[in-house]
Design a protein around this motif. Structure first.
Motif, PDB file in Angstrom:
ATOM      1  N   ALA A 141      43.751   5.316  48.763  1.00 29.02           N
ATOM      2  CA  ALA A 141      43.951   3.869  48.863  1.00 29.02           C
ATOM      3  C   ALA A 141      45.422   3.501  48.752  1.00 29.02           C
ATOM      4  O   ALA A 141      45.916   2.622  49.459  1.00 29.02           O
ATOM      5  N   VAL A 142      46.133   4.186  47.862  1.00 28.35           N
ATOM      6  CA  VAL A 142      47.564   3.911  47.679  1.00 28.35           C
ATOM      7  C   VAL A 142      48.356   4.351  48.912  1.00 28.35           C
ATOM      8  O   VAL A 142      49.156   3.600  49.460  1.00 28.35           O
ATOM      9  N   ASN A 143      48.140   5.580  49.334  1.00 27.73           N
ATOM     10  CA  ASN A 143      48.952   6.150  50.404  1.00 27.73           C
ATOM     11  C   ASN A 143      48.650   5.591  51.783  1.00 27.73           C
ATOM     12  O   ASN A 143      49.540   5.508  52.636  1.00 27.73           O
ATOM     13  N   ASP A 144      47.410   5.213  52.038  1.00 25.71           N
ATOM     14  CA  ASP A 144      47.042   4.769  53.374  1.00 25.71           C
ATOM     15  C   ASP A 144      46.778   3.272  53.489  1.00 25.71           C
ATOM     16  O   ASP A 144      46.780   2.735  54.593  1.00 25.71           O
ATOM     17  N   CYS A 145      46.540   2.600  52.378  1.00 28.15           N
ATOM     18  CA  CYS A 145      46.149   1.187  52.452  1.00 28.15           C
ATOM     19  C   CYS A 145      47.069   0.251  51.670  1.00 28.15           C
ATOM     20  O   CYS A 145      46.851  -0.959  51.657  1.00 28.15           O
ATOM     21  N   GLY A 146      48.070   0.787  50.989  1.00 31.78           N
ATOM     22  CA  GLY A 146      48.982  -0.065  50.248  1.00 31.78           C
ATOM     23  C   GLY A 146      48.393  -0.647  48.976  1.00 31.78           C
ATOM     24  O   GLY A 146      48.821  -1.696  48.501  1.00 31.78           O
ATOM     25  N   PHE A 147      47.416   0.045  48.403  1.00 34.11           N
ATOM     26  CA  PHE A 147      46.789  -0.397  47.156  1.00 34.11           C
ATOM     27  C   PHE A 147      47.745  -0.163  45.987  1.00 34.11           C
ATOM     28  O   PHE A 147      48.411   0.867  45.906  1.00 34.11           O
ATOM     29  N   VAL A 148      47.811  -1.123  45.065  1.00 34.95           N
ATOM     30  CA  VAL A 148      48.626  -0.992  43.856  1.00 34.95           C
ATOM     31  C   VAL A 148      47.691  -1.011  42.639  1.00 34.95           C
ATOM     32  O   VAL A 148      47.116  -2.046  42.318  1.00 34.95           O
ATOM     33  N   PRO A 149      47.498   0.116  41.966  1.00 35.76           N
ATOM     34  CA  PRO A 149      46.637   0.145  40.778  1.00 35.76           C
ATOM     35  C   PRO A 149      47.216  -0.731  39.669  1.00 35.76           C
ATOM     36  O   PRO A 149      48.421  -0.710  39.426  1.00 35.76           O
ATOM     37  N   ILE A 150      46.349  -1.485  39.003  1.00 37.73           N
ATOM     38  CA  ILE A 150      46.784  -2.331  37.893  1.00 37.73           C
ATOM     39  C   ILE A 150      46.213  -1.835  36.576  1.00 37.73           C
ATOM     40  O   ILE A 150      46.926  -1.627  35.606  1.00 37.73           O
ATOM     41  N   CYS A 151      44.899  -1.650  36.554  1.00 36.62           N
ATOM     42  CA  CYS A 151      44.261  -1.337  35.275  1.00 36.62           C
ATOM     43  C   CYS A 151      42.965  -0.573  35.477  1.00 36.62           C
ATOM     44  O   CYS A 151      42.416  -0.504  36.579  1.00 36.62           O
ATOM     45  N   THR A 152      42.489  -0.016  34.388  1.00 32.67           N
ATOM     46  CA  THR A 152      41.191   0.627  34.360  1.00 32.67           C
ATOM     47  C   THR A 152      40.558   0.329  33.011  1.00 32.67           C
ATOM     48  O   THR A 152      41.148  -0.370  32.174  1.00 32.67           O
ATOM     49  N   THR A 153      39.366   0.828  32.787  1.00 31.74           N
ATOM     50  CA  THR A 153      38.671   0.552  31.528  1.00 31.74           C
ATOM     51  C   THR A 153      39.250   1.410  30.402  1.00 31.74           C
ATOM     52  O   THR A 153      39.634   2.563  30.610  1.00 31.74           O
ATOM     53  N   GLY A 154      39.314   0.828  29.207  1.00 37.66           N
ATOM     54  CA  GLY A 154      39.871   1.565  28.090  1.00 37.66           C
ATOM     55  C   GLY A 154      39.639   0.879  26.767  1.00 37.66           C
ATOM     56  O   GLY A 154      38.796  -0.021  26.648  1.00 37.66           O
ATOM     57  N   ASN A 155      40.421   1.283  25.785  1.00 37.19           N
ATOM     58  CA  ASN A 155      40.330   0.692  24.444  1.00 37.19           C
ATOM     59  C   ASN A 155      41.686   0.839  23.753  1.00 37.19           C
ATOM     60  O   ASN A 155      42.690   1.110  24.407  1.00 37.19           O
ATOM     61  N   ASP A 156      41.702   0.702  22.444  1.00 37.22           N
ATOM     62  CA  ASP A 156      42.960   0.806  21.690  1.00 37.22           C
ATOM     63  C   ASP A 156      43.678   2.137  21.910  1.00 37.22           C
ATOM     64  O   ASP A 156      44.903   2.222  21.818  1.00 37.22           O
ATOM     65  N   ASP A 157      42.900   3.183  22.188  1.00 36.33           N
ATOM     66  CA  ASP A 157      43.479   4.518  22.356  1.00 36.33           C
ATOM     67  C   ASP A 157      43.977   4.772  23.774  1.00 36.33           C
ATOM     68  O   ASP A 157      44.572   5.811  24.048  1.00 36.33           O
ATOM     69  N   GLY A 158      43.722   3.831  24.685  1.00 40.37           N
ATOM     70  CA  GLY A 158      44.171   4.002  26.062  1.00 40.37           C
ATOM     71  C   GLY A 158      43.023   4.118  27.044  1.00 40.37           C
ATOM     72  O   GLY A 158      41.956   3.531  26.853  1.00 40.37           O
ATOM     73  N   ILE A 159      43.236   4.902  28.075  1.00 36.25           N
ATOM     74  CA  ILE A 159      42.278   5.049  29.177  1.00 36.25           C
ATOM     75  C   ILE A 159      41.047   5.832  28.743  1.00 36.25           C
ATOM     76  O   ILE A 159      41.145   6.851  28.058  1.00 36.25           O
ATOM     77  N   ILE A 160      39.861   5.359  29.167  1.00 32.87           N
ATOM     78  CA  ILE A 160      38.622   6.105  28.928  1.00 32.87           C
ATOM     79  C   ILE A 160      38.502   7.208  29.981  1.00 32.87           C
ATOM     80  O   ILE A 160      38.599   8.378  29.696  1.00 32.87           O
ATOM     81  N   GLY A 161      38.313   6.807  31.233  1.00 30.42           N
ATOM     82  CA  GLY A 161      38.258   7.765  32.330  1.00 30.42           C
ATOM     83  C   GLY A 161      37.242   8.875  32.130  1.00 30.42           C
ATOM     84  O   GLY A 161      36.217   8.692  31.470  1.00 30.42           O
ATOM     85  N   TYR A 162      37.543  10.038  32.703  1.00 34.47           N
ATOM     86  CA  TYR A 162      36.664  11.197  32.573  1.00 34.47           C
ATOM     87  C   TYR A 162      37.500  12.458  32.733  1.00 34.47           C
ATOM     88  O   TYR A 162      38.644  12.418  33.196  1.00 34.47           O
ATOM     89  N   THR A 163      36.943  13.578  32.345  1.00 36.61           N
ATOM     90  CA  THR A 163      37.608  14.861  32.513  1.00 36.61           C
ATOM     91  C   THR A 163      36.702  15.798  33.303  1.00 36.61           C
ATOM     92  O   THR A 163      35.507  15.545  33.448  1.00 36.61           O
ATOM     93  N   MET A 164      37.286  16.872  33.809  1.00 32.00           N
ATOM     94  CA  MET A 164      36.481  17.937  34.382  1.00 32.00           C
ATOM     95  C   MET A 164      36.192  18.916  33.262  1.00 32.00           C
ATOM     96  O   MET A 164      37.109  19.358  32.556  1.00 32.00           O
ATOM     97  N   GLN A 165      34.930  19.220  33.058  1.00 29.54           N
ATOM     98  CA  GLN A 165      34.553  20.158  32.021  1.00 29.54           C
ATOM     99  C   GLN A 165      33.862  21.377  32.626  1.00 29.54           C
ATOM    100  O   GLN A 165      33.000  21.235  33.495  1.00 29.54           O
TER     101      GLN A 165
END
Length: 205
Positions: free
Chosen positions: A2-26
């Motif tokens: 989206a960034v490289n081909d569409c000019g999308f600018v990321p602003i935010c994602t879901t999180g808490n006091d500790d920062g980004i929640i996201g996910y990892t590869m396990q």
């Protein structure tokens, strides 16, 4: 993409006091597996989800090669489950030896009672990836772009559907993200597999 081909600018994602929640590869194994370290994967079969998946395909192949020197067919073999739930279930019942899954999907499977937390052991966990990222088009007027960014980051989740939806993941607010920082690992993985950032337009010559 989206960034490289569409000019999308990321602003935010879901999180808490500790920062980004996201996910990892396990990389996960049955709880009683003799595989105790990543190096023990040699000679084993690693179950991947399907080609194109980040945590279930690209990330494990690249990270095992770049960070541990483990190469497919030379050091270990692969098979496909066609989905994260199938990989998780196959590890829980001992059908699979090692599997690569997304941490949030594993947690949801545990929360739903599909698998027991004691049935699975996490052998390796990657850096965190972003998910549910919100942003804007790069060409917005600066004043409007600032207002959009402020609206997201100042938004109070209290009493909203967002609070209910993400409570089980520990998220309670929008937190800022940086394409340079939060997508560095994604770019390293895409570069390693030769992923071409290109959108195929229907009807294009």
């Amino acid at each position: 993409l989206a960034v490289n081909d569409c000019g999308f600018v990321p602003i935010c994602t879901t999180g808490n006091d500790d920062g980004i929640i996201g996910y990892t590869m396990q990389l996960i194994v049955p709880a009683d597996s003799p595989v105790k370290s990543v190096d023990d994967i040699r000679g084993q079969t690693v179950t991947l989800t399907q080609p194109g998946s980040n945590s279930g395909f690209k990330a494990p192949l690249v990270l095992l090669m770049q960070d541990f020197g483990l190469q497919v067919e030379r050091d270990y073999y692969i098979r496909f489950s066609r989905g994260h739930d199938a990989s998780i279930g196959g590890i829980a019942d001992g059908t699979f030896e090692v599997a690569a899954v997304a941490s949030d999907l594993l947690q949801r499977a545990v929360d739903r009672g599909v698998v027991g937390e004691d049935d699975i052991r996490v052998l390796y966990e990657s850096e965190r990836f972003c998910t549910a990222t919100l942003g804007m088009l790069h060409s917005l007027a600066p004043a409007l772009a600032d207002s959009v960014r402020e609206a997201f980051l100042a938004f109070d989740w209290s009493g909203t559907g967002l609070a209910d939806e993400f409570a089980s993941l520990g998220a309670d607010r929008f937190v800022p993200v940086s394409y340079k920082d939060q997508w560095a690992l994604i770019r390293r993985i895409d570069d390693a597999v030769g992923f071409k950032h290109e959108i195929e337009m229907a009807g294009a010559e």
